[in-house]
Design an enzyme around this catalytic site. Structure first.
Site, PDB file in Angstrom:
ATOM      1  N   PHE A 146       0.818  -1.218   0.000  1.00 49.59           N
ATOM      2  CA  PHE A 146       0.000   0.000   0.000  1.00 49.59           C
ATOM      3  C   PHE A 146       0.849   1.264   0.000  1.00 49.59           C
ATOM      4  O   PHE A 146       0.347   2.341  -0.316  1.00 49.59           O
ATOM      5  CB  PHE A 146      -0.961  -0.005   1.199  1.00 49.59           C
ATOM      6  CG  PHE A 146      -0.398   0.632   2.444  1.00 49.59           C
ATOM      7  CD1 PHE A 146       0.480  -0.047   3.266  1.00 49.59           C
ATOM      8  CD2 PHE A 146      -0.744   1.932   2.788  1.00 49.59           C
ATOM      9  CE1 PHE A 146       1.006   0.546   4.400  1.00 49.59           C
ATOM     10  CE2 PHE A 146      -0.221   2.534   3.926  1.00 49.59           C
ATOM     11  CZ  PHE A 146       0.656   1.839   4.733  1.00 49.59           C
ATOM     12  N   LYS A 147       2.126   1.156   0.358  1.00 47.62           N
ATOM     13  CA  LYS A 147       2.971   2.352   0.400  1.00 47.62           C
ATOM     14  C   LYS A 147       3.063   3.027  -0.978  1.00 47.62           C
ATOM     15  O   LYS A 147       3.271   4.230  -1.063  1.00 47.62           O
ATOM     16  CB  LYS A 147       4.345   2.016   0.942  1.00 47.62           C
ATOM     17  CG  LYS A 147       4.263   1.596   2.412  1.00 47.62           C
ATOM     18  CD  LYS A 147       5.556   1.735   3.150  1.00 47.62           C
ATOM     19  CE  LYS A 147       5.359   1.546   4.652  1.00 47.62           C
ATOM     20  NZ  LYS A 147       4.803   0.229   5.029  1.00 47.62           N
ATOM     21  N   ASP A 148       2.880   2.241  -2.047  1.00 50.55           N
ATOM     22  CA  ASP A 148       2.869   2.839  -3.385  1.00 50.55           C
ATOM     23  C   ASP A 148       1.751   3.876  -3.547  1.00 50.55           C
ATOM     24  O   ASP A 148       1.897   4.820  -4.315  1.00 50.55           O
ATOM     25  CB  ASP A 148       2.645   1.755  -4.458  1.00 50.55           C
ATOM     26  CG  ASP A 148       3.836   0.808  -4.601  1.00 50.55           C
ATOM     27  OD1 ASP A 148       4.982   1.251  -4.404  1.00 50.55           O
ATOM     28  OD2 ASP A 148       3.601  -0.373  -4.924  1.00 50.55           O
ATOM     29  N   MET A 151       3.332   6.993  -2.079  1.00 49.98           N
ATOM     30  CA  MET A 151       4.694   7.288  -2.521  1.00 49.98           C
ATOM     31  C   MET A 151       4.719   7.693  -3.995  1.00 49.98           C
ATOM     32  O   MET A 151       5.485   8.575  -4.387  1.00 49.98           O
ATOM     33  CB  MET A 151       5.556   6.061  -2.280  1.00 49.98           C
ATOM     34  CG  MET A 151       7.011   6.360  -2.132  1.00 49.98           C
ATOM     35  SD  MET A 151       7.445   7.208  -0.611  1.00 49.98           S
ATOM     36  CE  MET A 151       7.930   5.839   0.424  1.00 49.98           C
TER      37      MET A 151
END
Ligand SMILES: *Cc1c(COP(=O)(O)O)cnc(C)c1O
Length: 477
Positions: A119-121, A124
Site C-alpha cells: 500500500f505504500k505505493d 509514494m
C-alpha cells in the site's frame, strides 16, 4: 490552508513548504490548522467519482497552494491503471483500489496493486510526482537518503526513479532481504537510483543515515532529505482511499462502516482518523498489531510504552515490527484537544526513552469519542487466518492483511460493514504463505523472473565516512 506543529512552537507553513521537509523545527509533526469539513452535498457528489477525480477533490482541500490545474495533472498522471495494475489477475485495476467482497458485509480494499505490491505505493507514487513538481519550481535538487529492510525503500525507489532533480541513496542490510526484495530494488537501471548494501544489520544502516542527517552542515551542503512515514504528503494521499472504500462498500451516505488497519507507524490509520474528522461516516477504526503491540496496549489501557529496538520482535508481518509509532503524535495532538504544550510534556517522556499513561485523566474519557478499537495477532493467528480465507473463499492474503482481518473480525461492531485494508500482496511473503498453505503465492505477470535480471548494487562496510564520500562523488557530476 496552513500547517501547524503538534508541539505548538513552529511557525505555520503551506503544503508545499512542508512537502520536502520532515519534522517541524520544534520537533513536532505538521497537521492542518483545522481539518477541512466535507458537507453532505459534497459526499453525495463524490460517490461516483473515479479514483483520480476523488483524489483531486480531497487533496484540493489540503494542497491549497498548488494551482488546481497543476494538481490535477499530477494526480491524473499518478492514479492510472498503468501504475496500479500489478495485482491479482482478476482485479479491476480501473478502480485503482478495487473492493473485494469476501462475505456479506466483509470486504477487502485492495491497496497493493502498485509496482512494489504494497500500500505504500498509493502515497509514494504521488509524492514522487509532487517532489518533482516542487523541485522544478524552486530550481532545486534533492538527494533522498534512507535505510530499508524492504517495503519502504522499494516503494521510494519506484516512486522516484527517473524523476528530475531527485537522487535516491538507499541503504539495505547486505544479504538480509529476500531474493525477491533484492531483485525488486537492485534490478532498477535508472541512473538516479543508488542501492547501497551495508555489511551489517538494518540497525547499522539506519544508524549511518542518522549520523549523516545529524551532520547539519553536510546535510545542507548536499541537499539531503528523506521520505519517511511522517511526511504530510504521504498521510494526505492515504486519506483518499478511505473515501473510495466507503463509497464502494455502501449504497448511501447515511450508512456507517468500520475500517480495520494493519498498523506499524500509525501512518495508515492516522489517515483514516483524519477522514473521519472531515466527516466521512466511519463508525469504527480498528487498529491491528502483530506481536509488537505497543499501539494495541495504548488503545486498551491508556499506557503508551514504546519498547526500544532491542525489545522489538522480528515477526512474519515485518512491516509492522516497530518499537515507536512515528505518526502517533498526530493523533495524540487531537486527543488532548490540540494542546501543543501537553504534547511537549508527554513527548518529553517518550523522547527520553520513557512512557506515559492517560488512564484516569480527562483524555481517557476523550478517547472513547474517537471510536477506536484494537487487537493483536500472532504468527499462529496469521497462519490460521490465511488458511481459513484460502479454504473458504479461494482468496490468498499476505501476513499483514491477515493481522488486520483477524483483529477486524474480532473487534467489529456486527451492525457495521467491515472494510479490511489489504496492505501487501502474498507474493511478497512467500515463505509464510508456503508454511500456511503448502503452496507458493501467485506472482503478478510483470514480476515473473525478476530474480534473473542483472543487478546493480554498491557494497559497503558500515562506515559513515565511506558513505559520505560515495554520496559526494555521485552528486558532483
Ligand atoms: C508499512 C506497512 C504497514 C504499516 O503501516 P503504518 O502506516 O506504518 O501503520 C502495514 N503493512 C504493510 C505491508 C506495510 O508495508
Amino acid at each position: 490552508m496552513k500547517y501547524i506543529s503538534t508541539r505548538g512552537l513552529a511557525p505555520a507553513k503551506t503544503f508545499t513548504e512542508i512537502l520536502l521537509g520532515g519534522l517541524a523545527p520544534d520537533g513536532g509533526l505538521y497537521l492542518p490548522e483545522e481539518y477541512p469539513k466535507v458537507t453532505r452535498a459534497e459526499l453525495d457528489a463524490w460517490r461516483n467519482l473515479s479514483y483520480a477525480e476523488l483524489a483531486f477533490v480531497v487533496l484540493s482541500k489540503f494542497a491549497t497552494d498548488i494551482p488546481a490545474n497543476d494538481l490535477k495533472t499530477i494526480i491524473d498522471r499518478t492514479y492510472t491503471a498503468k501504475v496500479y495494475g500489478y495485482g491479482r489477475a482478476d482485479s479491476d485495476f480501473s478502480q485503482i483500489t478495487p473492493l473485494r467482497t469476501l462475505s456479506p458485509g466483509v470486504h477487502l480494499l485492495e491497496l497493493s496493486n502498485g509496482p512494489t505490491l504494497a500500500f505504500k505505493d498509493m502515497a509514494m507514487q504521488l509524492l514522487g510526482n509532487l517532489f518533482e513538481y516542487a523541485l522544478d519550481k524552486q530550481h532545486q535538487e534533492l538527494n533522498i537518503l534512507g535505510a530499508t529492510s524492504g517495503d519502504t525503500g522499494s516503494a521510494a525507489e519506484y516512486a522516484m526513479r527517473g524523476k528530475r532533480g531527485i537522487r535516491v541513496f538507499m541503504l539495505s542490510p547486505n544479504g538480509k532481504m529476500s531474493a525477491f526484495q533484492r531483485a525488486q530494488m537492485y534490478s532498477l537501471k535508472d541512473p538516479n537510483i543508488y542501492n547501497i548494501a551495508i555489511n551489517g544489520m538494518f540497525d547499522d544502516a539506519q544508524d549511518m543515515v542518522k549520523a549523516v542527517s545529524n551532520d547539519h552542515a553536510y546535510k545542507a551542503a548536499h541537499k539531503i532529505g528523506t521520505v519517511n512515514s511522517i511526511n504530510w504528503g504521504r498521510v494526505s494521499a492515504q486519506i483518499v482511499y478511505y473515501f473510495k472504500g466507503y463509497f464502494a462498500a455502501t449504497k448511501s451516505n447515511d450508512e456507517e462502516v468500520a475500517f480495520s488497519v494493519p498498523s506499524g507507524n500509525f501512518g495508515n490509520i492516522c489517515a483514516g482518523h483524519i477522514a473521519r474528522m472531515m466527516g466521512l461516516p466511519i463508525g469504527q477504526l480498528i487498529l491491528a498489531t502483530n506481536e509488537n503491540d505497543v499501539l494495541d496496549e495504548f488503545f486498551r489501557t491508556g499506557a503508551y510504552r514504546p519498547r526500544g529496538t532491542d525489545h522489538t520482535y522480528e515477526t512474519s508481518s515485518p512491516s509492522m515490527d516497530i518499537s515507536k509509532a512515528s505518526n502517533f503524535e498526530r493523533f495524540v495532538y487531537d486527543l488532548v484537544g490540540r494542546d501543543g504544550e501537553k504534547v511537549r510534556e508527554l513527548w518529553s517522556k517518550v523522547d527520553a526513552g520513557g512512557a506515559f499513561d492517560i488512564r484516569g485523566t480527562e483524555y481517557w474519557h476523550a478517547l472513547a469519542k474517537f471510536n477506536f478499537a484494537s487487537g493483536r495477532s500472532t504468527h499462529q493467528d496469521r497462519l490460521k487466518t490465511i488458511r481459513e480465507l484460502w479454504e473458504e473463499y479461494g482468496v490468498m492474503i499476505d501476513t499483514h492483511t491477515a493481522d488486520g482481518l483477524k483483529v477486524g473480525l474480532e473487534q467489529r461492531r456486527p451492525s457495521l460493514p467491515l472494510i479490511c485494508l489489504e496492505t501487501a500482496l502474498p507474493a511478497k511473503f512467500e515463505e509464510t504463505i508456503v508454511e500456511a498453505l503448502g503452496r507458493k503465492p501467485e506472482r503478478p505477470k510483470a514480476l515473473e523472473g525478476i530474480e534473473d535480471l542483472p543487478q546493480r548494487v554498491h557494497v559497503m562496510d558500515a562506515d559513515v565516512a565511506a558513505l559520505k564520500a560515495f554520496i559526494s562523488e555521485n552528486i558532483s557530476h
